[in-house]
Scaffold this motif. Sequence first.
Motif, PDB file in Angstrom:
ATOM      1  N   LEU A  57       0.826  -1.203   0.000  1.00 38.97           N
ATOM      2  CA  LEU A  57       0.000   0.000   0.000  1.00 38.97           C
ATOM      3  C   LEU A  57       0.866   1.261   0.000  1.00 38.97           C
ATOM      4  O   LEU A  57       0.510   2.277  -0.610  1.00 38.97           O
ATOM      5  CB  LEU A  57      -0.934  -0.009   1.217  1.00 38.97           C
ATOM      6  CG  LEU A  57      -2.264   0.743   1.036  1.00 38.97           C
ATOM      7  CD1 LEU A  57      -3.048   0.175  -0.127  1.00 38.97           C
ATOM      8  CD2 LEU A  57      -3.096   0.674   2.306  1.00 38.97           C
ATOM      9  N   PHE A  58       2.019   1.219   0.683  1.00 40.81           N
ATOM     10  CA  PHE A  58       2.967   2.328   0.641  1.00 40.81           C
ATOM     11  C   PHE A  58       3.483   2.535  -0.777  1.00 40.81           C
ATOM     12  O   PHE A  58       3.549   3.662  -1.288  1.00 40.81           O
ATOM     13  CB  PHE A  58       4.121   2.057   1.601  1.00 40.81           C
ATOM     14  CG  PHE A  58       5.266   3.033   1.505  1.00 40.81           C
ATOM     15  CD1 PHE A  58       5.052   4.399   1.600  1.00 40.81           C
ATOM     16  CD2 PHE A  58       6.574   2.583   1.310  1.00 40.81           C
ATOM     17  CE1 PHE A  58       6.105   5.312   1.513  1.00 40.81           C
ATOM     18  CE2 PHE A  58       7.630   3.476   1.230  1.00 40.81           C
ATOM     19  CZ  PHE A  58       7.395   4.847   1.327  1.00 40.81           C
ATOM     20  N   GLU A  59       3.839   1.431  -1.435  1.00 43.60           N
ATOM     21  CA  GLU A  59       4.354   1.531  -2.799  1.00 43.60           C
ATOM     22  C   GLU A  59       3.274   2.025  -3.758  1.00 43.60           C
ATOM     23  O   GLU A  59       3.559   2.778  -4.694  1.00 43.60           O
ATOM     24  CB  GLU A  59       4.906   0.177  -3.236  1.00 43.60           C
ATOM     25  CG  GLU A  59       6.152  -0.229  -2.448  1.00 43.60           C
ATOM     26  CD  GLU A  59       6.638  -1.633  -2.779  1.00 43.60           C
ATOM     27  OE1 GLU A  59       5.817  -2.426  -3.293  1.00 43.60           O
ATOM     28  OE2 GLU A  59       7.819  -1.932  -2.509  1.00 43.60           O
ATOM     29  N   GLU A  60       2.025   1.619  -3.509  1.00 42.45           N
ATOM     30  CA  GLU A  60       0.926   2.106  -4.341  1.00 42.45           C
ATOM     31  C   GLU A  60       0.733   3.609  -4.136  1.00 42.45           C
ATOM     32  O   GLU A  60       0.459   4.354  -5.096  1.00 42.45           O
ATOM     33  CB  GLU A  60      -0.360   1.351  -4.003  1.00 42.45           C
ATOM     34  CG  GLU A  60      -1.524   1.712  -4.928  1.00 42.45           C
ATOM     35  CD  GLU A  60      -2.782   0.921  -4.628  1.00 42.45           C
ATOM     36  OE1 GLU A  60      -3.848   1.296  -5.152  1.00 42.45           O
ATOM     37  OE2 GLU A  60      -2.704  -0.060  -3.854  1.00 42.45           O
ATOM     38  N   PHE A  61       0.871   4.065  -2.890  1.00 44.13           N
ATOM     39  CA  PHE A  61       0.788   5.505  -2.605  1.00 44.13           C
ATOM     40  C   PHE A  61       1.835   6.270  -3.405  1.00 44.13           C
ATOM     41  O   PHE A  61       1.538   7.310  -4.024  1.00 44.13           O
ATOM     42  CB  PHE A  61       0.963   5.734  -1.107  1.00 44.13           C
ATOM     43  CG  PHE A  61       1.308   7.154  -0.731  1.00 44.13           C
ATOM     44  CD1 PHE A  61       0.333   8.129  -0.670  1.00 44.13           C
ATOM     45  CD2 PHE A  61       2.629   7.503  -0.441  1.00 44.13           C
ATOM     46  CE1 PHE A  61       0.655   9.440  -0.329  1.00 44.13           C
ATOM     47  CE2 PHE A  61       2.954   8.804  -0.097  1.00 44.13           C
ATOM     48  CZ  PHE A  61       1.961   9.778  -0.044  1.00 44.13           C
ATOM     49  N   LEU A  62       3.068   5.788  -3.426  1.00 44.13           N
ATOM     50  CA  LEU A  62       4.139   6.464  -4.156  1.00 44.13           C
ATOM     51  C   LEU A  62       3.872   6.456  -5.657  1.00 44.13           C
ATOM     52  O   LEU A  62       4.152   7.446  -6.364  1.00 44.13           O
ATOM     53  CB  LEU A  62       5.485   5.793  -3.858  1.00 44.13           C
ATOM     54  CG  LEU A  62       6.023   5.952  -2.430  1.00 44.13           C
ATOM     55  CD1 LEU A  62       7.295   5.134  -2.254  1.00 44.13           C
ATOM     56  CD2 LEU A  62       6.293   7.417  -2.105  1.00 44.13           C
ATOM     57  N   GLU A  63       3.326   5.352  -6.146  1.00 42.60           N
ATOM     58  CA  GLU A  63       3.036   5.247  -7.578  1.00 42.60           C
ATOM     59  C   GLU A  63       1.905   6.196  -7.978  1.00 42.60           C
ATOM     60  O   GLU A  63       1.994   6.909  -8.988  1.00 42.60           O
ATOM     61  CB  GLU A  63       2.662   3.802  -7.922  1.00 42.60           C
ATOM     62  CG  GLU A  63       2.402   3.589  -9.407  1.00 42.60           C
ATOM     63  CD  GLU A  63       2.033   2.151  -9.718  1.00 42.60           C
ATOM     64  OE1 GLU A  63       1.523   1.916 -10.829  1.00 42.60           O
ATOM     65  OE2 GLU A  63       2.250   1.273  -8.847  1.00 42.60           O
ATOM     66  N   GLN A  64       0.851   6.225  -7.160  1.00 45.16           N
ATOM     67  CA  GLN A  64      -0.302   7.057  -7.497  1.00 45.16           C
ATOM     68  C   GLN A  64       0.042   8.553  -7.415  1.00 45.16           C
ATOM     69  O   GLN A  64      -0.465   9.356  -8.209  1.00 45.16           O
ATOM     70  CB  GLN A  64      -1.463   6.748  -6.545  1.00 45.16           C
ATOM     71  CG  GLN A  64      -2.064   5.359  -6.721  1.00 45.16           C
ATOM     72  CD  GLN A  64      -2.801   5.227  -8.048  1.00 45.16           C
ATOM     73  OE1 GLN A  64      -3.493   6.141  -8.467  1.00 45.16           O
ATOM     74  NE2 GLN A  64      -2.647   4.090  -8.715  1.00 45.16           N
TER      75      GLN A  64
END
Length: 668
Positions: A57-64
């Motif tokens: 979810l952290f990595e998704e936050f950075l991607e988004q």
Amino acid sequence: MTIHSLAIKQPLCEGIIHFDTRRSARAEQVGGKGASLIAMHNAGLPVPNGYCISVALFEEFLEQTQLLVHFDLNQGATQWRALAEAILTASIPEHIAEQVSNAASLLIGPVAVRSSATDEDSESHSFAGQHLTKLAVEGTDNILQAVKACWASALSDAAFQYRQTLGQATELPKIAVVVQQMQFGDVSGVAFGQHPTTLEQSAFIIEGCYGLCEGLVSGQVSSDSYHIDKTHGELIAHATQPKQHQVVYLNGDIKKLSVPPTLQNEPVLNHIDQQALYSVLRQVESYFGRPQDVEWTISDGKVWLLQSRPITSQKVKPEPFYLGNKSMHVQKDILWSRMDIGEIFTGRMTPLGLSFAQYYQTRVHIDCGKKLGLLDLGEANETIAYYKGHVYLNVSYTAWQLSQTPVGADQTPFLARFSSEAIDLTGYENPYGTAHSHPDMTPKQCLKYWIKQNIKEFFQAKRRAKSMIASRYEEFDRVQVQDITALSHEALNDEFTHCLTYFKTMHEGYLPYYINAFACYGLLEELSAKWLGDKSKHLQNKIKGDMSNLRTIASAQELWQLCKILNAWPQVKDVFTNKTISEIEEFLTTTSLGLRFSQGPLANFMRDNGVRGREEMELTNPRWLDDRTYVLQMIKLYLKQGYEVDGALAEQTQKQQKISRDLLNELS
């Protein structure tokens, strides 16, 4: 063991992993802390309920948010810091915020929000203290802000430097977040399944404090210690410390408050608590199969586990007592002593205290010889040794070094003064030699250098003393307006370097006064013995005592003068006379009259005496300036004694005058 928690009925997503899933979670998903908590919860151990926000979810936050496009983490700490700031200011995408909010709704009341990196709490190393924890967070918006703060903490200066120290790649850290029901313990602490210095594993080493564990792990409060045998659960040893403060949850906030006076010197754990904690610690160690570093709290008689990590310290060969390079023939006749050096390195030192002692030994001690007129400054490893946390002076080596000078040519007075009285020096031969000079200089050259340095000292001493006093006030004032918590890692490093350099400079400037005073008092002792014979013993002891207690007596007199000033502050004096220490502290910090006294007469006293403290070279102990409880207690005591203090000081002066008159009459 029964765990009271809410069952999770909705489908699980990869972004949120609840403690109640009854399935294991890997450290790659939820970090070391999260994986350990989920495992203990599923094993039936008493872990407060919660959930983990996964690395995914952290990595998704950075991607988004596309934050990584703007930063190159291979460029070092500046780019890490910039990304951390961007994370804090960015908005969390709606679908991610919704997942976190839905999970938060299953917990009741305040929660703890803790960072959980994938490379922390392993068997080889621990990131304890490098990443963020937020306590007593309430409300969805505040939880989301705390989650971002935890993510950003993976990119902090401290975490970057720690990874560099470990030789880890400085690529993007993988971090999860633990959100957990708060347990507001009455007492809390840490426990180790392995002794931190001896590395023995036969007992649980427990530290406990009043209030929340945050007070202990952040170093804000004092704690009691307990050693409990792992096999039989017997209390092997315990030590109860005065505990003036506790960190507690009050009115929706975490606060540092005074411990009630009736509890300050009482043990935090009674026998029932000790046994309950022992039982849980055994279960934890049995489950993981290796010694653990555990944080715990006890709330309403129930033990709760806040986290557990494997102990990372490895078995190491103990350091030798003597670090020099001399032969066994020399070593067997060395005189070691804690006389005098034990007055600054008092008692058993902590690892931090010992590291400072070693800095003093290698960077300060031998360089002080320059001001004394020594051409050969010697070898640092010969000067000091360490045994079971205590610091010892090599008296033989120091006497040999000082024999380069005319006043030190006869080593006997120095050896007698600094070695133990239990040692018979009759026939003693210094293994380093009876005389010494620089290996590349003749004794005549050494003498010439010593004379030159002492003539210079004679003319410079008074001016240097004034300069050192002024400098000390300037440094004191500089530090008072400094917010050390706002310093960057680089700035903090610069501040440490400045402080250590300043300590070295001031110590080198001070030592000639001490040595010259020692020589002067030594001369007075010799003269009194020559003139008065056996009747001079009392006077000699008095001279020795005066030399050791000059600063202590001066501080006591200045404290009594501060008490006299209170006559002009009747309301403040009434508070000191009739209120408890915690009430006095509150008065001095919250009322206009108390603040005026605190920032006036009390501040002036602290400016002269505030850097004093118990075991002054032990850096873990607070100075009077850091914790003025001792000063407030002494003011209260002096006021209670009233004119008895004046009487005692006058009586002491009269007694000294009478001794002097009687001795002078015998000489006439």
